[in-house]
Design a protein around this motif. Structure first.
Motif, PDB file in Angstrom:
ATOM      1  N   LEU A  52      17.100  32.859   3.703  1.00 57.32           N
ATOM      2  CA  LEU A  52      16.092  32.258   2.825  1.00 57.32           C
ATOM      3  C   LEU A  52      16.599  30.961   2.213  1.00 57.32           C
ATOM      4  O   LEU A  52      15.850  29.986   2.083  1.00 57.32           O
ATOM      5  CB  LEU A  52      15.709  33.258   1.726  1.00 57.32           C
ATOM      6  N   LEU A  53      17.899  30.936   1.851  1.00 60.51           N
ATOM      7  CA  LEU A  53      18.479  29.726   1.254  1.00 60.51           C
ATOM      8  C   LEU A  53      18.467  28.565   2.227  1.00 60.51           C
ATOM      9  O   LEU A  53      18.041  27.442   1.886  1.00 60.51           O
ATOM     10  CB  LEU A  53      19.913  30.030   0.795  1.00 60.51           C
ATOM     11  N   TRP A  54      18.906  28.808   3.457  1.00 56.18           N
ATOM     12  CA  TRP A  54      18.970  27.722   4.442  1.00 56.18           C
ATOM     13  C   TRP A  54      17.580  27.285   4.885  1.00 56.18           C
ATOM     14  O   TRP A  54      17.360  26.120   5.226  1.00 56.18           O
ATOM     15  CB  TRP A  54      19.811  28.136   5.644  1.00 56.18           C
ATOM     16  N   ARG A  55      16.622  28.208   4.882  1.00 58.01           N
ATOM     17  CA  ARG A  55      15.243  27.809   5.190  1.00 58.01           C
ATOM     18  C   ARG A  55      14.749  26.821   4.132  1.00 58.01           C
ATOM     19  O   ARG A  55      14.105  25.811   4.456  1.00 58.01           O
ATOM     20  CB  ARG A  55      14.335  29.046   5.241  1.00 58.01           C
ATOM     21  N   ALA A  56      15.063  27.121   2.856  1.00 57.00           N
ATOM     22  CA  ALA A  56      14.651  26.223   1.777  1.00 57.00           C
ATOM     23  C   ALA A  56      15.343  24.863   1.892  1.00 57.00           C
ATOM     24  O   ALA A  56      14.737  23.817   1.620  1.00 57.00           O
ATOM     25  CB  ALA A  56      14.966  26.869   0.426  1.00 57.00           C
ATOM     26  N   ILE A  57      16.623  24.867   2.312  1.00 60.81           N
ATOM     27  CA  ILE A  57      17.359  23.593   2.462  1.00 60.81           C
ATOM     28  C   ILE A  57      16.724  22.733   3.548  1.00 60.81           C
ATOM     29  O   ILE A  57      16.497  21.526   3.360  1.00 60.81           O
ATOM     30  CB  ILE A  57      18.836  23.885   2.785  1.00 60.81           C
ATOM     31  N   TYR A  58      16.416  23.333   4.692  1.00 56.58           N
ATOM     32  CA  TYR A  58      15.837  22.550   5.800  1.00 56.58           C
ATOM     33  C   TYR A  58      14.432  22.083   5.447  1.00 56.58           C
ATOM     34  O   TYR A  58      14.051  20.949   5.777  1.00 56.58           O
ATOM     35  CB  TYR A  58      15.833  23.384   7.087  1.00 56.58           C
ATOM     36  N   GLY A  94      13.318  21.545   2.430  1.00 54.13           N
ATOM     37  CA  GLY A  94      13.456  20.516   1.406  1.00 54.13           C
ATOM     38  C   GLY A  94      13.906  19.189   1.991  1.00 54.13           C
ATOM     39  O   GLY A  94      13.481  18.122   1.525  1.00 54.13           O
ATOM     40  N   ALA A  95      14.770  19.238   3.006  1.00 56.40           N
ATOM     41  CA  ALA A  95      15.244  18.007   3.645  1.00 56.40           C
ATOM     42  C   ALA A  95      14.178  17.411   4.550  1.00 56.40           C
ATOM     43  O   ALA A  95      14.242  16.207   4.881  1.00 56.40           O
ATOM     44  CB  ALA A  95      16.508  18.285   4.443  1.00 56.40           C
ATOM     45  N   GLY A  96      13.225  18.218   4.957  1.00 61.51           N
ATOM     46  CA  GLY A  96      12.175  17.713   5.832  1.00 61.51           C
ATOM     47  C   GLY A  96      12.681  17.289   7.196  1.00 61.51           C
ATOM     48  O   GLY A  96      12.099  16.421   7.847  1.00 61.51           O
ATOM     49  N   ALA A  97      13.772  17.915   7.637  1.00 63.06           N
ATOM     50  CA  ALA A  97      14.371  17.555   8.926  1.00 63.06           C
ATOM     51  C   ALA A  97      14.525  18.815   9.778  1.00 63.06           C
ATOM     52  O   ALA A  97      14.807  19.896   9.268  1.00 63.06           O
ATOM     53  CB  ALA A  97      15.742  16.907   8.714  1.00 63.06           C
ATOM     54  N   LYS A  98      14.295  18.634  11.076  1.00 67.63           N
ATOM     55  CA  LYS A  98      14.480  19.760  11.989  1.00 67.63           C
ATOM     56  C   LYS A  98      15.940  19.982  12.330  1.00 67.63           C
ATOM     57  O   LYS A  98      16.316  21.070  12.776  1.00 67.63           O
ATOM     58  CB  LYS A  98      13.679  19.519  13.273  1.00 67.63           C
ATOM     59  N   SER A  99      16.755  18.938  12.146  1.00 68.81           N
ATOM     60  CA  SER A  99      18.179  19.051  12.496  1.00 68.81           C
ATOM     61  C   SER A  99      19.005  18.283  11.467  1.00 68.81           C
ATOM     62  O   SER A  99      18.610  17.187  11.043  1.00 68.81           O
ATOM     63  CB  SER A  99      18.419  18.492  13.905  1.00 68.81           C
ATOM     64  N   ILE A 100      20.145  18.867  11.066  1.00 69.16           N
ATOM     65  CA  ILE A 100      21.075  18.213  10.143  1.00 69.16           C
ATOM     66  C   ILE A 100      22.431  18.138  10.838  1.00 69.16           C
ATOM     67  O   ILE A 100      23.036  19.171  11.132  1.00 69.16           O
ATOM     68  CB  ILE A 100      21.194  18.984   8.817  1.00 69.16           C
ATOM     69  N   ASN A 101      22.864  16.918  11.112  1.00 69.61           N
ATOM     70  CA  ASN A 101      24.161  16.696  11.787  1.00 69.61           C
ATOM     71  C   ASN A 101      24.305  17.525  13.059  1.00 69.61           C
ATOM     72  O   ASN A 101      25.372  18.110  13.333  1.00 69.61           O
ATOM     73  CB  ASN A 101      25.316  16.996  10.836  1.00 69.61           C
ATOM     74  N   GLY A 102      23.231  17.610  13.822  1.00 68.42           N
ATOM     75  CA  GLY A 102      23.292  18.290  15.116  1.00 68.42           C
ATOM     76  C   GLY A 102      23.001  19.773  15.061  1.00 68.42           C
ATOM     77  O   GLY A 102      23.020  20.435  16.105  1.00 68.42           O
ATOM     78  N   PHE A 103      22.742  20.316  13.874  1.00 67.66           N
ATOM     79  CA  PHE A 103      22.448  21.745  13.742  1.00 67.66           C
ATOM     80  C   PHE A 103      21.010  21.925  13.298  1.00 67.66           C
ATOM     81  O   PHE A 103      20.616  21.452  12.223  1.00 67.66           O
ATOM     82  CB  PHE A 103      23.380  22.395  12.715  1.00 67.66           C
ATOM     83  N   SER A 104      20.222  22.598  14.132  1.00 68.97           N
ATOM     84  CA  SER A 104      18.879  22.964  13.721  1.00 68.97           C
ATOM     85  C   SER A 104      18.946  24.189  12.811  1.00 68.97           C
ATOM     86  O   SER A 104      20.013  24.804  12.658  1.00 68.97           O
ATOM     87  CB  SER A 104      18.024  23.266  14.957  1.00 68.97           C
TER      88      SER A 104
END
Length: 294
Positions: A65-71, A73-83
């Motif tokens: 749930l935490l990481w879902r909120a982070i992604y 909130g960032a509005g990005a499908k991938s962060i530094n190569g990690f979806s």
């Protein structure tokens, strides 16, 4: 006339050929028996292993749930190569890696035996302390892996949507090798920490700081790639990444080709370094160790 001595004229009898017998090394048999006895002992606590494994899964729900909120909130499908899917898959896989590399109670147990003088039981018996503890820990890991295989299989089945399936056979073989080397690194690292008890009367604070840092910089909390440069590069150069991060990214196929080969060689190098460090600390520590009575 005295007859000739026929025995002197007889051709020498060729010695019969005796095939060499390759006996197993006694030391290996001894430590295998220790492994077997420890395995029988640890299998007595199957229910404890299963219950502990199930309780360990509970924080995963809040982590997802935490990481879902982070992604989101960032509005990005991938962060530094990690979806998002790869991040959750990574965090699930770190539980497997830590199952091999973590050694709860090993360092504190060695330090306690040094402090209380009970270490002498290893010195008056024909047994090497580090080899004995390695056999015991290997049995503990086998018992834990066997008894928790069911709960983990259930967890990964429920979370199968976060994975793209199993890696190819070569990558999977590299993943298994990295897990075994993670076990060796984890054992000798914590053994070396515990052997610091030869020089320090109390190492509880040192262990607490080291283990807390290890939990973070090994990549157990999140992929090291998500950290900004130069921290991600620095942490990937340290041996702690092999206790959680490396095996997980190998399974996910993010390390390939020569990078995978050099990664495994680096893991082997650090395993040899911690082995030498623990052996040297044990040998030097015994020169200043003394125990009386008992």
């Amino acid at each position: 006339m005295t007859p000739p001595d026929t025995s002197a004229l007889a051709p020498p009898i060729a010695p019969s050929y005796v095939a060499p017998v390759h006996k197993p090394r006694p030391a290996l048999i001894k430590y295998f028996k220790i492994f077997r006895a420890s395995l029988v002992e640890r299998m007595t606590y199957r229910a404890d292993f299963i219950l502990g494994t199930l309780l360990r899964f509970l924080p995963m729900l809040t982590t997802i749930l935490l990481w879902r909120a982070i992604y989101e909130g960032a509005g990005a499908k991938s962060i530094n190569g990690f979806s998002f899917r790869e991040t959750i898959a990574y965090l699930l896989l770190t539980n497997i890696t830590r199952m091999f590399s973590s050694m709860p109670g090993l360092a504190s147990g060695i330090a306690r035996e040094i402090r209380e003088g009970t270490l002498k039981r290893y010195l008056i018996q024909p047994v090497d302390m580090l080899a004995y503890l390695l056999s015991y820990r290997a049995a503990h890991k086998v018992a834990y892996i066997v008894t928790s295989a069911g709960p983990y299989a259930l967890l990964f089945y429920i979370c199968r949507g976060y994975f793209d399936g199993l890696p190819d056979p070569l990558t999977f073989a590299a993943y298994v090798v990295s897990l075994l080397l993670a076990f060796v690194i984890g054992f000798y690292f914590e053994a070396a920490m515990g052997l610091a008890g030869f020089w320090f009367l109390e190492i509880t604070s040192l262990l607490y700081i080291t283990m807390t840092l290890n939990f973070f910089i090994s990549g157990h909390m999140m992929p090291l790639d998500l950290l900004p440069a130069p921290w991600s590069t620095l942490l990937k150069a340290l041996p702690f990444q092999y206790m959680a991060y490396f095996s997980s990214v190998v399974f996910l196929g993010k390390v390939k080709g020569w990078a995978l080969v050099f990664g495994l060689l680096g893991q082997l190098f650090w395993a040899a370094v911690f082995f030498a460090m623990a052996r040297s600390a044990f040998r030097r520590g015994l020169k200043r160790y003394s125990a009386f009575g008992g």
